[in-house]
Design an enzyme around this catalytic site. Sequence first.
Site, PDB file in Angstrom:
ATOM      1  N   TYR A  56      -1.314  12.130   7.750  1.00 55.54           N
ATOM      2  CA  TYR A  56      -0.624  11.402   8.815  1.00 55.54           C
ATOM      3  C   TYR A  56       0.268  12.319   9.646  1.00 55.54           C
ATOM      4  CZ  TYR A  56       2.091   7.614  10.931  1.00 55.54           C
ATOM      5  OH  TYR A  56       2.700   6.769  11.803  1.00 55.54           O
TER       6      TYR A  56
ATOM      7  N   HIS B  70     -12.434   5.297  -1.663  1.00 58.36           N
ATOM      8  CA  HIS B  70     -12.713   4.090  -2.450  1.00 58.36           C
ATOM      9  C   HIS B  70     -14.216   3.907  -2.618  1.00 58.36           C
ATOM     10  CE1 HIS B  70      -8.500   2.796  -1.903  1.00 58.36           C
ATOM     11  NE2 HIS B  70      -8.733   2.083  -2.975  1.00 58.36           N
TER      12      HIS B  70
ATOM     13  N   TYR C  21     -26.766  -5.643 -10.181  1.00 62.95           N
ATOM     14  CA  TYR C  21     -27.768  -6.346 -10.983  1.00 62.95           C
ATOM     15  C   TYR C  21     -29.072  -6.466 -10.216  1.00 62.95           C
ATOM     16  CZ  TYR C  21     -25.321  -7.867 -15.171  1.00 62.95           C
ATOM     17  OH  TYR C  21     -24.704  -7.906 -16.378  1.00 62.95           O
TER      18      TYR C  21
ATOM     19  N   PRO D  37       1.785   8.983  -5.610  1.00 67.26           N
ATOM     20  CA  PRO D  37       1.155  10.300  -5.434  1.00 67.26           C
ATOM     21  C   PRO D  37       0.178  10.325  -4.260  1.00 67.26           C
ATOM     22  CG  PRO D  37       1.252   9.762  -7.754  1.00 67.26           C
ATOM     23  CD  PRO D  37       1.721   8.545  -7.018  1.00 67.26           C
ATOM     24  N   VAL D  38      -0.717   9.323  -4.187  1.00 65.69           N
ATOM     25  CA  VAL D  38      -1.690   9.302  -3.092  1.00 65.69           C
ATOM     26  C   VAL D  38      -0.993   9.015  -1.759  1.00 65.69           C
ATOM     27  CG1 VAL D  38      -3.603   7.982  -2.109  1.00 65.69           C
ATOM     28  CG2 VAL D  38      -3.710   8.747  -4.478  1.00 65.69           C
TER      29      VAL D  38
ATOM     30  N   TRP E 295       2.552   1.193  -4.184  1.00 64.76           N
ATOM     31  CA  TRP E 295       1.957   1.054  -5.520  1.00 64.76           C
ATOM     32  C   TRP E 295       1.429   2.376  -6.059  1.00 64.76           C
ATOM     33  CZ3 TRP E 295      -2.902   1.264  -7.954  1.00 64.76           C
ATOM     34  CH2 TRP E 295      -3.980   1.618  -7.128  1.00 64.76           C
ATOM     35  N   ASN E 296       1.028   3.303  -5.190  1.00 61.42           N
ATOM     36  CA  ASN E 296       0.435   4.558  -5.653  1.00 61.42           C
ATOM     37  C   ASN E 296       1.115   5.689  -4.890  1.00 61.42           C
ATOM     38  OD1 ASN E 296      -1.163   6.747  -6.246  1.00 61.42           O
ATOM     39  ND2 ASN E 296      -3.080   5.592  -6.161  1.00 61.42           N
TER      40      ASN E 296
ATOM     41  N   TRP F  70       0.826  -1.212   0.000  1.00 60.53           N
ATOM     42  CA  TRP F  70       0.000   0.000   0.000  1.00 60.53           C
ATOM     43  C   TRP F  70       0.852   1.251   0.000  1.00 60.53           C
ATOM     44  CZ3 TRP F  70      -4.745   0.087  -1.509  1.00 60.53           C
ATOM     45  CH2 TRP F  70      -5.537  -1.046  -1.357  1.00 60.53           C
TER      46      TRP F  70
END
Lengths: 436, 436
Positions: free
Chosen positions: A332, A357, A428, A322-323, A319-320, A316
């Site tokens: 933080y 999310h 659905y 910028p965030v 992988w990203n 975590w």
Amino acid sequence: CHSARPSLFSTASGFDDYRGFLNLCVVLLVISNARVFLENILKYGILVDPLQWLSAVLYNPYQWPNLLLVLGSSVFIFIAFHIERFLARNYITANTGVTLHTLNLLVVILTQPTKLLPTRPSRTTKLIKNSTLSQLGLYVVVFLKLWSYAQTNKWYREGYTKALSKRRIHRTSKEFLSRGLVDYYPYNLSYRNLLYFMAAPTLCYEANYPRTSGINKSYLMRRALEILFLFQLELALIQQWVVPVLQKAILPIHNYEGYTIMERLLKLSVPNHFIWLVFFYFFFHSVLNALAEVMKFADREFYRDWWNAETIVYFWQAWNIPVHKWCVRHCYKPLLSIGCPKFAAQVSVFLLSAFFHEYLVSIPLHMFKAWAFFGMTMQVRLVQCGFFRFLVIWVSKRFSSNYGNMIVWMSLILGQPVAILAYVYHYYVTSYTTIA
Amino acid sequence: CHSARPSLFSTASGFDDYRGFLNLCVVLLVISNARVFLENILKYGILVDPLQWLSAVLYNPYQWPNLLLVLGSSVFIFIAFHIERFLARNYITANTGVTLHTLNLLVVILTQPTKLLPTRPSRTTKLIKNSTLSQLGLYVVVFLKLWSYAQTNKWYREGYTKALSKRRIHRTSKEFLSRGLVDYYPYNLSYRNLLYFMAAPTLCYEANYPRTSGINKSYLMRRALEILFLFQLELALIQQWVVPVLQKAILPIHNYEGYTIMERLLKLSVPNHFIWLVFFYFFFHSVLNALAEVMKFADREFYRDWWNAETIVYFWQAWNIPVHKWCVRHCYKPLLSIGCPKFAAQVSVFLLSAFFHEYLVSIPLHMFKAWAFFGMTMQVRLVQCGFFRFLVIWVSKRFSSNYGNMIVWMSLILGQPVAILAYVYHYYVTSYTTIA
């Protein structure tokens, strides 16, 4: 002809060169998926339609208001800019500035879910109620960037005021300008500077960014070709591979056929993961690097080596970028600096992440009632933070670090399809119930 | 917060640690095959019957004559032993010995195919006409061992005669015996010595083998448990995974449905390869090591590291060391020593190998007419030896050695199912035609 020696698999031989079996895994993987691909083509024929997205955009009038909303986001940027200008000129107090910024940000983020409120169906509301994922994503990015802009300028202002009071700044503004130091507070408060930040591939505002000396055209061209190709590849994979699997999964879920659901889940997990990997490369390498090249933005660390992650936490964090950077810098660390305990600060970051999310998934699917998934996301994060983290660390220490890495991959590959199946099924069911 | 640095995927970063993706391959492989396994269970139910082989043996009276044939093979061992004794005592000349050995070996190998000759159907012929793979395999092993016994003793005899003529052997046989050197020619010609060779896990005869000092009981127990478990695993995999795929492949082949055949082929290739890997471990590690432990046989090199093979040739040299050793010692080197060119010697070894492959496959399937496959096997070997070898070497040099290894795996994984599908199809067609 014969001499005493042990077999290679016996521990007595001391032999441990099994790298060939890793190649076997790669070959078997290619062969297995070639078969699944062939089976898919034989079963469903060619489902790929490379221009579907174009017709979807062009012939669906409900999409157009979203374009207006995208353009409309510049209003919030304009407002944030002028709040800062007023603060710099002492037209308003710091507290008023915080209030105004907060109001501005709340409008950015909260106008979207209001589309979900039950209203009398009219042409206008119907137009506005449709939100696409990309438009929502843009609003989230604008929200994060303006938050960073406001907070960073607050830090700059505090530093500037302190320096002024200590009389360390004695040069006039003219001196500053002649030296080309236009990017120091308050001279960074220009449209040019803010627009550069809004377009740059980062969520963290700084007055000065490291820049490249020019645009490497062949590099840009390669990234552009990647973008074109991978975009079509993603569409093709979704149309050909994922949609049929999802369609065949609805009935088993409805009838609670445990093993069939599991089979569907595993069948979904491989293409889903492949699509995620392609998306990762597409967005975090091709798109962001192309954007950075155009903007002459030199900090290209959009991801770290998450593929070698031995713990979920490192994944975590890696992988990203910028965030991740934004979370550390603007959530933080500020929480820690006001005396918040470390664990509470971590939980806050997780809550914020879970909120966004849910925000990005629920609104396009019109399922804001799905609090269960909001809770689930939170829970998953907390477990990852606590129990799961210890499990992975224990496994990593007990066995080789490769096992930790495998557990990370496993949770990635299997975690996403569970969520996707759950959302698609509920989508659905609710759609069906509404129609019936 | 920001500093100038390239993305990891850009070559400028110099980053090349992608070992995590290898773990991804392993995880994806496990997940894909878990799904196929689940799909298989959902489609066909549990097909595994662990006692099927027992009932097949017990309730099929046509199997029993094979047991008699197995016991009968000791006749040929007895004959070969006494030919050697007569030769050692100069009762017969060397040429007569060669003729007698050749006749004996021809009877061993050629009595089996006579069962395929068209005869009037009677109870007796029907009983004899059934040959199982294991009984045939035993006859092939007896053939190879007796060949080695005859040839090695010929070399010993020649050395002994030469030494005698040079009067280097002046000690009496009593001296030999008192020193415990019973294993030197002609004192190796004992029942005890020959029976040890027949039971030992090697095809190459030597008067003296390296021996272990005792039997490691826990090692033997582990190998025995492996044998029991892996045997059942093999049966289960074949019953559950391979048989349904094969049954569904007959019709597409009959109708020449190219893509469906290819899909079947790929579907067959993964379980087939897995079964082959398990079989390899089962036979070449568990069975042969257990046998060697019981026989206190110290040379346990039954396989080399073929899994790291970068060329097909190395694979063939490394996966089956007993046969490879036999071919080199009793076919390739003798041919070279009589002045045969290197290439012709290689081709001879390939022809012999192709003959025994065809022998072991055709007779149990009652398809000795299948000369096409005999030719194919040869051709494949020759191509591997010539063109294919150069291709692999070129690829290995051009790219990393891993690519050569991957090509070896690919040819292993895909080569076998092609042959299996071809044989099974022809078997079904001929059986069907006979019945109709």
